[in-house]
Scaffold this active site. Structure first.
Site, PDB file in Angstrom:
ATOM      1  N   GLU A 154       1.754   4.253   5.583  1.00 29.35           N
ATOM      2  CA  GLU A 154       1.755   2.831   6.553  1.00 29.35           C
ATOM      3  C   GLU A 154       3.119   2.871   7.288  1.00 29.35           C
ATOM      4  O   GLU A 154       4.293   2.725   6.650  1.00 29.35           O
ATOM      5  CB  GLU A 154       1.534   1.895   5.375  1.00 29.35           C
ATOM      6  CG  GLU A 154       1.819   0.309   6.085  1.00 29.35           C
ATOM      7  CD  GLU A 154       1.836  -0.803   4.992  1.00 29.35           C
ATOM      8  OE1 GLU A 154       1.274  -1.804   5.485  1.00 29.35           O
ATOM      9  OE2 GLU A 154       2.210  -0.269   3.992  1.00 29.35           O
TER      10      GLU A 154
ATOM     11  N   GLU B 224       2.426 -11.875   7.222  1.00 27.17           N
ATOM     12  CA  GLU B 224       2.404 -11.789   5.764  1.00 27.17           C
ATOM     13  C   GLU B 224       3.176 -13.175   5.229  1.00 27.17           C
ATOM     14  O   GLU B 224       4.453 -12.761   5.160  1.00 27.17           O
ATOM     15  CB  GLU B 224       2.903 -10.426   5.095  1.00 27.17           C
ATOM     16  CG  GLU B 224       1.966  -9.332   5.352  1.00 27.17           C
ATOM     17  CD  GLU B 224       2.865  -8.048   4.684  1.00 27.17           C
ATOM     18  OE1 GLU B 224       2.111  -7.267   4.114  1.00 27.17           O
ATOM     19  OE2 GLU B 224       4.000  -7.827   4.696  1.00 27.17           O
TER      20      GLU B 224
END
Length: 382
Positions: free
Chosen positions: A149, A232
């Site tokens: 990622e 987030e």
């Protein structure tokens, strides 16, 4: 980014998602989604997902024809753990939900260009990051978590930090970044943290992929599976938005004569490294006891060119299970073991050797593995 992120050690951020996706039909302007994993499509090519996984409190997003905004975020989480959600828009495949007409997954060696543009809306009084995720895997995976990622932190508000620890700095796409590396328990993460908030940017996704490759974390044989942009939140977040998002990945042969000055978008600034097509030799020395063992593994490049970024695969005999490792990232699925270089030992010059090791358990009658493959090439033993 993700869908369900595993919590890293105290003080670290988190990633990775394990959920089923609830898909709706194509989005019209101002479509509201409050379902935990509700999703829809926009422009006939992108998926927008609510993706609430770290709290039972409700989160609602408003989907427009060009992006989305967070209508309400009632959950909260400690800043030394995982966020509560990742509302986002993406191109590609995420846990089996692929955007319409996507050509992803696509092998890195086959990508001629990968570009994207993003416009964010930020709010005050909340704890969150504005994060752009690039997911890659050795296999053309459309389901489950990928092994690499890349996180681009466009903005950070509050006492949060990327996964792992800061390991350096870089200039990518003409901008300076802090570089953080770590593992969230499910995949490796390399994060690029902007020193100040970026509201809008048009850039090359390949610039970041190439920088990660040059760090030895992936090779050109890996696959790009998705490009994602969102937020987030840990606390608050109503009003956060992606007002516009665009991404395009084109297949073809990358240019062989890249520019000599760092571009803000486009092809890499250096030719792709050799992913390792030459010869190799592997040594495997073990020490076993009643129910356990250690193994020291050496990988020698017997070819004429350097190996830049290596992945060694082999099968352990039945009953053996790796429990820890050093000088490599080692994972195991069934009997199949995959060992990948870490940042500082990713290059093996001709005639040079790198070493790593692991410890494990066994069920008795210990034996050693017999066959090894380096970046897809079978290696000699010795």
């Amino acid at each position: 980014m993700r869908t369900v992120r595993a919590i890293a050690a105290a003080g670290l951020l988190v990633a990775g998602s394990l959920v089923a996706i609830v898909a709706a039909g194509p989005a019209q302007a101002d479509t509201q989604i409050c379902e935990q994993y509700g999703s829809t499509t926009i422009q006939g090519r992108y998926v927008v997902q609510n993706n609430r996984w770290g709290t039972t409190a409700q989160q609602c997003i408003n989907v427009t024809s060009t992006g989305f905004s967070v209508l309400s975020q009632q959950g909260s989480a400690p800043t030394n753990g995982a966020p509560v959600s990742y509302p986002s828009v993406y191109l590609g495949c995420h846990y089996g939900n692929c955007s319409p007409g996507s050509n992803l997954p696509l092998q890195v060696s086959r990508i001629s260009s990968a570009t994207s543009s993003i416009n964010y809306t930020y709010v005050g009084g909340a704890t969150y990051n504005a994060s752009y995720d690039i997911w890659l895997d050795p296999a053309p995976k459309t389901t489950g978590v990928n092994q690499m990622e890349i996180m681009i932190w466009f903005n950070r508000q509050g006492s949060i930090q990327p996964i792992g620890s800061r390991t350096g700095s870089a200039t990518v796409g003409g901008r300076g970044w802090e570089v953080w590396t770590g593992n969230n328990g499910g995949n490796n993460v390399i994060s690029y943290l902007a020193p100040s908030p970026i509201t809008a940017w048009n850039f090359s996704v390949l610039d970041f992929i190439n920088d990660v490759r040059n760090r030895g974390a992936i090779t050109n044989s890996w696959y790009l599976t998705s490009i994602q942009a969102g937020f987030e939140p840990w606390q608050g977040g109503a009003g956060l938005g992606v007002t516009s998002f665009a991404a395009a990945v084109n297949s073809g042969t990358p240019p062989t004569n890249p520019p000599t000055t760092p571009p803000t978008a486009g092809p890499p600034t250096t030719p792709p490294p050799n992913p390792g097509t030459g010869s190799c030799r592997v040594g495997y020395t073990s020490n076993s006891w009643q129910n356990g063992f250690t193994a020291d593994v050496s990988v020698t490049n017997t070819g004429s060119g350097p190996v830049n970024g290596w992945t060694l695969t082999y099968d352990l005999p039945a009953g053996q299970q790796v429990t820890s490792a050093w000088n490599a990232t080692v994972t195991q699925s069934g009997s199949a073991v995959t060992a990948r270089n870490i940042g500082w030992n990713g290059t093996i010059a001709p005639g040079a050797t790198v070493t790593f090791g692991h410890q494990g358990t066994h069920g008795g009658g210990y034996t050693t593995p017999t066959a090894f493959t380096l970046n897809g090439t079978a290696c000699a033993r010795g």
